[in-house]
Design a protein around this motif. Sequence first.
Motif, mmCIF file in Angstrom:
data_model
loop_
_atom_site.group_PDB
_atom_site.id
_atom_site.type_symbol
_atom_site.label_atom_id
_atom_site.label_comp_id
_atom_site.label_asym_id
_atom_site.label_seq_id
_atom_site.Cartn_x
_atom_site.Cartn_y
_atom_site.Cartn_z
ATOM 1 N N LEU A 81 0.856 -1.189 0.000
ATOM 2 C CA LEU A 81 0.000 0.000 0.000
ATOM 3 C C LEU A 81 0.896 1.245 0.000
ATOM 4 N N PRO A 82 0.420 2.361 -0.560
ATOM 5 C CA PRO A 82 1.229 3.588 -0.533
ATOM 6 C C PRO A 82 1.635 3.969 0.891
ATOM 7 N N LYS A 83 0.778 3.648 1.871
ATOM 8 C CA LYS A 83 1.143 3.936 3.259
ATOM 9 C C LYS A 83 0.839 2.718 4.120
ATOM 10 N N ILE A 84 1.859 2.180 4.772
ATOM 11 C CA ILE A 84 1.636 1.077 5.711
ATOM 12 C C ILE A 84 1.202 1.742 7.013
ATOM 13 N N GLU A 85 -0.037 1.475 7.420
ATOM 14 C CA GLU A 85 -0.672 2.285 8.452
ATOM 15 C C GLU A 85 0.018 2.269 9.818
ATOM 16 N N THR A 86 0.161 1.082 10.409
ATOM 17 C CA THR A 86 0.597 1.061 11.809
ATOM 18 C C THR A 86 2.067 0.689 11.946
ATOM 19 N N ALA A 87 2.649 1.084 13.080
ATOM 20 C CA ALA A 87 4.043 0.727 13.362
ATOM 21 C C ALA A 87 4.177 -0.790 13.436
ATOM 22 N N GLU A 88 3.127 -1.441 13.964
ATOM 23 C CA GLU A 88 3.157 -2.896 14.090
ATOM 24 C C GLU A 88 3.235 -3.563 12.716
ATOM 25 N N ALA A 89 2.412 -3.100 11.779
ATOM 26 C CA ALA A 89 2.452 -3.655 10.419
ATOM 27 C C ALA A 89 3.807 -3.361 9.783
ATOM 28 N N GLN A 90 4.355 -2.189 10.053
ATOM 29 C CA GLN A 90 5.640 -1.820 9.458
ATOM 30 C C GLN A 90 6.753 -2.756 9.907
ATOM 31 N N TRP A 91 6.878 -3.010 11.213
ATOM 32 C CA TRP A 91 7.997 -3.860 11.639
ATOM 33 C C TRP A 91 7.777 -5.305 11.200
ATOM 34 N N ARG A 92 6.518 -5.742 11.199
ATOM 35 C CA ARG A 92 6.252 -7.133 10.802
ATOM 36 C C ARG A 92 6.580 -7.356 9.330
ATOM 37 N N LEU A 93 6.179 -6.415 8.472
ATOM 38 C CA LEU A 93 6.464 -6.555 7.035
ATOM 39 C C LEU A 93 7.963 -6.459 6.772
ATOM 40 N N ALA A 94 8.648 -5.574 7.508
ATOM 41 C CA ALA A 94 10.094 -5.440 7.327
ATOM 42 C C ALA A 94 10.802 -6.723 7.776
#
Length: 260
Positions: free
Chosen positions: A169-182
């Motif tokens: 997505l153009p913006k990964i909404e939450t910090a939790e989603a960000q670290w998990r995807l990374a």
Amino acid sequence: MTIPPIQWFPGHMAAAMRDLARRLESVDVVVEIRDARLPLTSANPALAQLVGRRAHLLVLAKEDLADSGQTARWVAYFERAGLRALAVRGKEQRSVQRLLRLVVAAAAGRPSARAMVVGIPNVGKSSVINGLLRRAAAKTESRPGVTRDLRWFRLSPGLELMDTPGVLLPKIETAEAQWRLALCGAVPADRFDPEPVIAAFGAWLAGRGAADVPADLAGFAIARGCVGRGGEPDLQRAAQMYLRDFNHGKLGRFTLDEAS
Ligand SMILES: Nc1nc2c(ncn2[C@@H]2O[C@H](COP(=O)(O)OP(=O)(O)OP(=O)(O)O)[C@@H](O)[C@H]2O)c(=O)[nH]1
Ligand SMILES: [Mg+2]
């Protein structure tokens, strides 16, 4: 520890989204691939929207890296929600052949069917296609952003599969989603600082009392011989090693999005 925001939406993803929408006309089945470690977080609602009235298969890939009990619960959860879902390991014939049967069934009645394989980057789309074709036809690599073009592969006279670039997505909404995807490899290594990502995973582990998994990066660095001249831990190098080990299943099998 707060994590600096992690986002990745290069021009090729915006272009891929437009191409996908344009090519949909000729598609009968959408095979949506998610990461079995992140059955919710690895969904891209923009991709799910493409499905429309077409047949939709939900594939939880890299199931060998996820907790098998959790995977069974997630498949049951999606089936209850009315989706055809299955877990696969891209390189294992038995699991991809099960997928093939579902694709054929989903395209039932059509003399020549076309299935589009979509998902976030690095989730295993091209590997599943190679597994189905039984040869290394589509390029795969252990980094996101490998497939750049939409491309058809003929599986049999009656079935064609389209490999597509991974799209976030153009913006990964939450910090939790960000670290998990990374952590799970959907974002390139040079787009985030691995140390806070590993720290967030460490906190997640601690919340589950998983004491046998190394979560302290300095300790991991020393144990793996990742030290500087003075014997001090080289955290940056250790962090890259940690991410690699995690994504090769060397630290264990984890499902970060948990099914109740
Ligand atoms: N352990 C494990 N690794 C897998 C599996 N499927 C794919 N991989 C690995 O994951 C990495 C990415 O696989 P690809 O098939 O290139 O992923 P992709 O979704 O096509 O990636 P992009 O084209 O970059 O969007 C490669 O290193 C694969 O070997 C799987 O089922 N289990
Ligand atoms: Mg690919």
